[in-house]
Design an enzyme around this catalytic site. Structure first.
Site, mmCIF file in Angstrom:
data_model
loop_
_atom_site.group_PDB
_atom_site.id
_atom_site.type_symbol
_atom_site.label_atom_id
_atom_site.label_comp_id
_atom_site.label_asym_id
_atom_site.label_seq_id
_atom_site.Cartn_x
_atom_site.Cartn_y
_atom_site.Cartn_z
ATOM 1 N N GLN A 1 0.827 -1.202 0.000
ATOM 2 C CA GLN A 1 0.000 0.000 0.000
ATOM 3 C C GLN A 1 0.868 1.260 0.000
ATOM 4 O O GLN A 1 0.594 2.213 -0.732
ATOM 5 C CB GLN A 1 -0.933 -0.022 1.235
ATOM 6 C CG GLN A 1 -2.028 1.009 1.197
ATOM 7 C CD GLN A 1 -3.032 0.737 0.077
ATOM 8 O OE1 GLN A 1 -3.132 -0.384 -0.418
ATOM 9 N NE2 GLN A 1 -3.749 1.760 -0.343
ATOM 10 N N GLU B 1 3.569 -25.877 6.765
ATOM 11 C CA GLU B 1 3.990 -26.326 8.112
ATOM 12 C C GLU B 1 2.854 -26.175 9.122
ATOM 13 O O GLU B 1 3.076 -25.791 10.259
ATOM 14 C CB GLU B 1 5.226 -25.563 8.601
ATOM 15 C CG GLU B 1 6.383 -25.656 7.654
ATOM 16 C CD GLU B 1 7.458 -26.633 8.113
ATOM 17 O OE1 GLU B 1 8.330 -26.912 7.307
ATOM 18 O OE2 GLU B 1 7.411 -27.124 9.247
#
Lengths: 263, 383
Positions: free
Chosen positions: B339, B366
């Site tokens: 942004q 994971e």
């Protein structure tokens, strides 16, 4: 030659990645303003010394003159694989010029027995005098082989490819000798974690001026042959000159560069 | 009092890896990413520095360091690029670690030196198309016939499994049935074994300079001695491997989150809008302050989990917390950094554009964030 006893000179300098400036008071380096690192050219000098040691066997001793915190730069050289270090640290050395520095380094190198080769960087990124290797060779009475882009040792002879603006010169000298290396000499290794841990146990000898038999009045800012009278920041970059290509663009660019003595 | 300062050796390692990331990785990684090419030269350099051997003893060509050292290296690499970081993470914690933790001395001596030095890479084949988080759903089978394991089945999303330097894949497979359910064991399948095929790599949203492949096993035969660890202990083994791996992934996420801060801070000082640096506007200052706070707290979380692990204490909950908060931090920071960069942040060649694409997988791999919440609440006694 059985094995080589090599000395490498290293210098801690302000990181070229950070903002470098001089102090307002005595125009010496503002050591607090920037991160301090081992000079990149010295990493190459250490690498070359390690390559020679790996090829011929022997020992690499790092010699550095600088304030206490120069131990960080020394530790990095030891982490890369150098065997031991001599650190010359004395408050009276503050502001020393190149001649004084060369004298101190020469005295320190004389404390090391049976030195075959001294390896240094051509020129540090902070002072940029590029004079220490030659001065040091003179003071030690040794042959100087500067601006090396390739170093070879065979028997008791050191051979160097010297690269300057004038081209490449092949030099050879009997050991012991002083060699200074340029940017193209090699790509320095990164220390491994094993090297980093091993460095902690390697001997570092700290020497003051007293240990070297040098009178404090001979060194430092007050006794320096050169002094900085004034310093000013680099002016901001100008807008530059715009060349509209009307078929003669290439010629005009070359003319501009020629006027600046760049071509 | 807890002390989160790094000791001299760890600090020097961190600084060395940071320098490598800045000088060797940063200048070229965008090109590899764009071409979806595995950066063999960079990986060789990481190997020469000993990064793949960090937590292993010197007798296997390791560096004699600890798991925390690996985490610091991962954080510094991921500050610049996550593809090379995940290559290291998977190479060490999923590739070499199972061999080290569960292998016999013969197996360790045979495979670890090449893996610790980074000359070769190993992979861990756990996930299947019908089972990610539900590892009990493993369908790949391995049966013992005439002194050999005959492996049949397939695996998906396996990191480092198809590079030119991959030496082996540790595969979890059903080796029998008991009252408790499937008996799962781990079998080492060397690359190039007949019947073992590596399908071409995936087109991924992120981690594009890392190697991820699909694996197929059709009557693939390996010696009985390739069983890794005890028969039937495969499930318990990979749970341990995943617990540790979460700390490593947390470190990687912190690196990405910090990389977003680094880039945003630099850009905020450089970029002007309406006559002033954008960093002089509170809208940008507050974003960067929040980003720094997220990276910092997530770092403390993984330091704590790693410290518990090296003290030999239980670290399951702390590892899950670290993984959860760091992947959140990575996602949030990547969104905010993009942004701040505006249109430039949407370009693939800017680091923040890559950070944005690389962040999402951290909430998935994971153990997903949902699995982390499940594990944390279980550790708190909620069942």
């Amino acid at each position: 030659m059985e094995t080589m006893n090599i000395v490498v000179l290293i210098k801690q300098v302000p990181d070229t990645w950070s903002e470098r400036k001089l102090t307002d008071t005595d125009h010496t380096l503002d050591r607090d303003a920037a991160d301090a690192v081992i000079d990149e050219i010295n990493e190459r000098a250490v690498e070359e010394a390690l390559l020679l040691k790996e090829a011929h066997g022997g020992k690499v001793t790092v010699v550095s003159m600088g304030p206490d915190r120069a131990t960080d730069a020394i530790r990095k050289a030891l982490s890369m694989g150098a065997d031991e270090a001599v650190h010359i640290s004395d408050a009276a050395l503050h502001g020393s010029d190149t001649i004084q520095t060369a004298k101190v380094l020469a005295s320190a190198i004389r404390t090391i027995e049976g030195v075959d080769l001294v390896v240094a960087g051509n020129e540090a990124t902070d002072g940029r005098a590029g004079a220490i290797p030659a001065m040091l060779a003179e003071l030690l009475g040794l042959p100087q082989l500067t601006h090396a882009r390739r170093v070879e040792v065979e028997g008791t002879e050191v051979r160097v490819e010297r690269e300057t603006e004038d081209g490449i010169t092949h030099l050879a000298a009997e050991l012991p000798a002083v060699v200074s290396v340029g940017e193209k000499i090699n790509e320095p290794r990164y220390p491994s974690f094993k090297g980093i841990m091993a460095a902690k146990k390697k001997p570092v000898t700290t020497l003051g001026l007293g240990d070297l038999g040098i009178d404090p009045s001979e060194v430092g800012l007050a006794a320096a042959f050169t002094s900085v009278v004034e310093s000013a920041p680099k002016p901001p970059r100008g807008a530059g000159e715009r060349v509209e290509d009307q078929g003669d663009g290439g010629v005009r660019i070359v003319e501009y560069l020629a006027a600046q003595k760049l071509v | 009092m807890p002390d989160y300062r790094l000791d001299e050796e760890h600090e020097q390692l961190r600084a060395t890896v940071a320098e490598f990331a800045r000088d060797v990785v940063a200048p070229v990684i965008a090109g590899y990413y764009e071409r979806e090419e595995f950066p063999y030269d960079i990986v060789r350099g990481m190997g020469e520095m000993g990064l793949f051997g960090l937590p292993f003893p010197e007798e296997y060509e390791g560096m004699g360091g600890d798991y925390f050292a690996l985490c610091l290296a991962l954080e510094e690499l991921a500050r610049v690029d996550s593809s090379v970081a995940i290559t290291l993470e998977a190479g060490v914690s999923l590739g070499a670690m199972p061999i080290y933790r569960f292998g016999t001395e013969d197996q360790r001596l045979r495979w670890l030196p090449d893996l610790c030095s980074g000359r070769r890479l190993a992979a861990f084949g756990l996930t299947e198309s019908d089972g990610g988080s539900d590892a009990q759903a493993t369908r790949t089978r391995a049966s013992l016939e005439g002194g050999e394991w005959v492996v049949n089945g397939s695996k998906v999303f396996i990191t480092n499994s198809g590079t030119d330097i991959t030496s082996l894949v540790t595969v979890t497979a059903v080796t029998g049935r008991s009252e408790a359910g499937n008996e799962i064991s781990a079998v080492v399948v060397p690359s190039g074994t007949p019947g073992f095929t590596v399908a071409g790599h995936y087109s991924k949203v992120g981690w594009n300079a890392s190697n991820t492949c699909e694996l197929a096993f059709a009557d693939c035969r390996v010696p009985e001695a390739n069983l890794l660890g005890e028969r039937g202990r495969g499930y318990a083994q990979f749970l341990r491997i995943l617990d540790e791996g979460r700390i490593a992934i947390a470190a990687l996420g912190v690196g990405l989150a910090q990389g977003c801060v680094d880039e945003s801070l630099r850009y905020a000082r450089e970029r002007t809008a309406f006559g002033k640096n954008i960093g002089s506007y509170q809208a940008i200052q507050f974003k960067i302050a929040d980003m720094e706070a997220r990276a910092h707290t997530a770092r403390l979380a993984y330091y704590d989990a790693a410290a518990r692990m090296s003290r030999g204490e239980s670290f399951k909950k702390q590892a899950s917390i670290a993984k959860l908060v760091s992947s959140n931090a990575a996602m949030d920071n990547a969104r905010e950094a993009t942004q701040i960069f505006g249109g430039y942040g949407f370009m693939n060649e800017t680091p923040v554009g890559r950070f944005y694409r690389d962040a999402k997988i951290l909430e998935i791999g994971e153990g997903t964030s949902e699995v982390q919440r499940m594990l944390i609440s279980r550790e708190m006694g909620l069942r």
